[in-house]
Design an enzyme around this catalytic site. Structure first.
Site, PDB file in Angstrom:
ATOM      1  CG  ASN A 129      -1.802   1.197   1.335  1.00  0.00           C
ATOM      2  OD1 ASN A 129      -2.419   1.580   0.341  1.00  0.00           O
ATOM      3  ND2 ASN A 129      -1.907   1.806   2.510  1.00  0.00           N
TER       4      ASN A 129
ATOM      5  CG  ASP B 143      -2.928   3.364   6.938  1.00  0.00           C
ATOM      6  OD1 ASP B 143      -2.951   2.770   5.845  1.00  0.00           O
ATOM      7  OD2 ASP B 143      -3.700   4.288   7.225  1.00  0.00           O
TER       8      ASP B 143
ATOM      9  CG  HIS C 183      -0.669   6.129   4.769  1.00  0.00           C
ATOM     10  ND1 HIS C 183      -2.052   6.066   4.815  1.00  0.00           N
ATOM     11  CD2 HIS C 183      -0.298   7.008   5.724  1.00  0.00           C
ATOM     12  CE1 HIS C 183      -2.481   6.876   5.763  1.00  0.00           C
ATOM     13  NE2 HIS C 183      -1.442   7.459   6.330  1.00  0.00           N
TER      14      HIS C 183
ATOM     15  CB  SER D  76       5.107   5.230   4.183  1.00  0.00           C
ATOM     16  OG  SER D  76       5.464   6.308   5.026  1.00  0.00           O
TER      17      SER D  76
HETATM   18  C1  GAR Z   1      -2.359   8.819  -2.895  1.00  0.00           C
HETATM   19  O1  GAR Z   1      -1.862  10.052  -2.418  1.00  0.00           O
HETATM   20  C2  GAR Z   1      -2.237   7.755  -1.837  1.00  0.00           C
HETATM   21  O2  GAR Z   1      -1.119   7.949  -1.008  1.00  0.00           O
HETATM   22  C3  GAR Z   1      -3.520   7.957  -1.071  1.00  0.00           C
HETATM   23  O3  GAR Z   1      -4.485   8.232  -2.038  1.00  0.00           O
HETATM   24  C4  GAR Z   1      -3.871   8.906  -3.123  1.00  0.00           C
HETATM   25  C5  GAR Z   1      -4.309   8.275  -4.430  1.00  0.00           C
HETATM   26  O4  GAR Z   1      -3.903   9.048  -5.517  1.00  0.00           O
HETATM   27  N1  GAR Z   1      -3.857   6.787  -0.328  1.00  0.00           N
HETATM   28  C6  GAR Z   1      -4.489   6.812   0.843  1.00  0.00           C
HETATM   29  O5  GAR Z   1      -4.868   7.837   1.357  1.00  0.00           O
HETATM   30  C7  GAR Z   1      -4.731   5.456   1.463  1.00  0.00           C
HETATM   31  N2  GAR Z   1      -5.340   5.596   2.742  1.00  0.00           N
HETATM   32  P1  GAR Z   1      -3.974   8.450  -6.989  1.00  0.00           P
HETATM   33  O6  GAR Z   1      -5.382   7.870  -7.178  1.00  0.00           O
HETATM   34  O7  GAR Z   1      -3.763   9.634  -7.882  1.00  0.00           O
HETATM   35  O8  GAR Z   1      -2.907   7.418  -7.129  1.00  0.00           O
END
Ligand code: GAR
Length: 209
Positions: free
Chosen positions: A106, A144, A108, A135
Site C-alpha cells: 500500500n 496502515d 500511504h 510511505s
Molecule cells: C495517494 O496520495 C495515496 O497515497 C492515497 O491516495 C492517493 C491516491 O492518488 N492513499 C491513501 O490515502 C490510502 N489511505 P492516486 O489515485 O492519484 O494514485
C-alpha cells in the site's frame, strides 16, 4: 514475469506511474486494475493502456466480509503475484488481508508511523511539521501499520495548503511506488514475521535508506 494487480478508487496517478514504470527493462506487468468506484479515472487510464479492469462496487447493507469475498473472487481471476493498493479507499477485513501477507503493498500519504488513517496532509499542517511525505508498506490486518519498505520525504513550507503539500507528496509517490514494484518483481523484497527485507537485509522502521 511478475503479475501485478492494482486496486484503486480514484484518479489513479500512482497506477499511471506504475504502468509507466513497468517498461521493457522491468520484468513486471500490470495485468489488471480493480476499482470499487465505477467512475474512477484510473479505469480510463487502464483502458488507454489496454489493461483489463473490474469494478467491485459495494452493495447497500453489504457486510464487509461479503464485499471482501467478492473482491477476492475478482482478484483471483487475475492470478496476481503482487497486489498493489494505490489509493484504494476501503478498509479490508483481517481475514482478507491475512491471505495476502507478503504479497500486498500500500502507499500511504504520510511518514508512517505518523498519521495513519485519513486527512494526513491537513494533520501535518496542523502539527506544523517541517517535513512530510509518503510511505510504501506491506499490508497487514492493522490499518496502515505494516512494515515500511520505502519512504519519501518532502519539506513543508509555511505557506503550504493541503493542495500544494499533497501535490508535492504525490510527485514523490510516483517515484517510490514503481521502484518498490520493481524490487518485488526482482524477488528482492520479502516480508517475514512482520518485518520487511530488501536483499535479505532488514529494512528499518522508516523504510529503506
Ligand atoms: C495517494 O496520495 C495515496 O497515497 C492515497 O491516495 C492517493 C491516491 O492518488 N492513499 C491513501 O490515502 C490510502 N489511505 P492516486 O489515485 O492519484 O494514485
Amino acid at each position: 514475469c511478475c503479475r501485478v494487480l492494482v486496486l484503486i478508487s480514484g484518479n489513479g496517478s500512482n497506477l499511471q506511474a506504475i504502468i509507466d514504470g513497468c517498461d521493457d527493462n522491468v520484468d513486471a506487468e500490470v495485468v489488471g486494475v480493480i476499482s470499487n468506484k465505477p467512475d474512477a479515472y484510473g479505469l480510463v487510464r487502464a483502458h488507454h493502456a489496454e489493461i483489463n479492469t473490474s469494478c467491485v462496487i459495494a452493495r447497500k447493507d453489504e457486510r464487509r466480509q461479503q464485499y471482501d469475498s467478492r473482491l477476492q473472487q475478482a482478484i483471483e481471476q487475475y492470478q496476481p503475484d503482487l497486489i498493489v493498493l494505490a489509493g484504494f479507499m476501503r478498509i479490508l477485513s483481517d481475514e482478507f488481508v491475512s491471505q495476502y501477507i507478503g504479497q500486498m503493498v500500500n502507499i500511504h500519504p504520510s511518514l508512517l508511523p505518523k498519521y495513519a488513517g485519513l486527512h494526513t496532509h491537513q494533520r501535518a499542517l496542523d502539527a506544523k511539521d517541517k517535513e512530510h511525505g509518503a510511505s510504501v508498506h506491506f499490508v497487514i490486518p492493522e490499518l496502515d501499520a505494516g512494515p515500511v519498505i520505502l519512504q519519501a520525504k518532502v519539506p513543508v513550507y509555511e505557506d503550504d495548503t493541503v493542495e500544494t503539500l499533497s501535490s508535492r507528496v504525490h510527485e514523490q509517490e510516483h517515484a517510490i511506488y514503481p521502484l518498490v514494484v520493481k524490487w518485488f518483481s526482482l524477488n528482492r523484497l520479502k516480508m517475514l514475521e512482520n518485518q520487511a527485507y530488501l536483499d535479505d537485509q532488514l529494512i528499518g522502521i522508516h523504510g529503506y535508506a
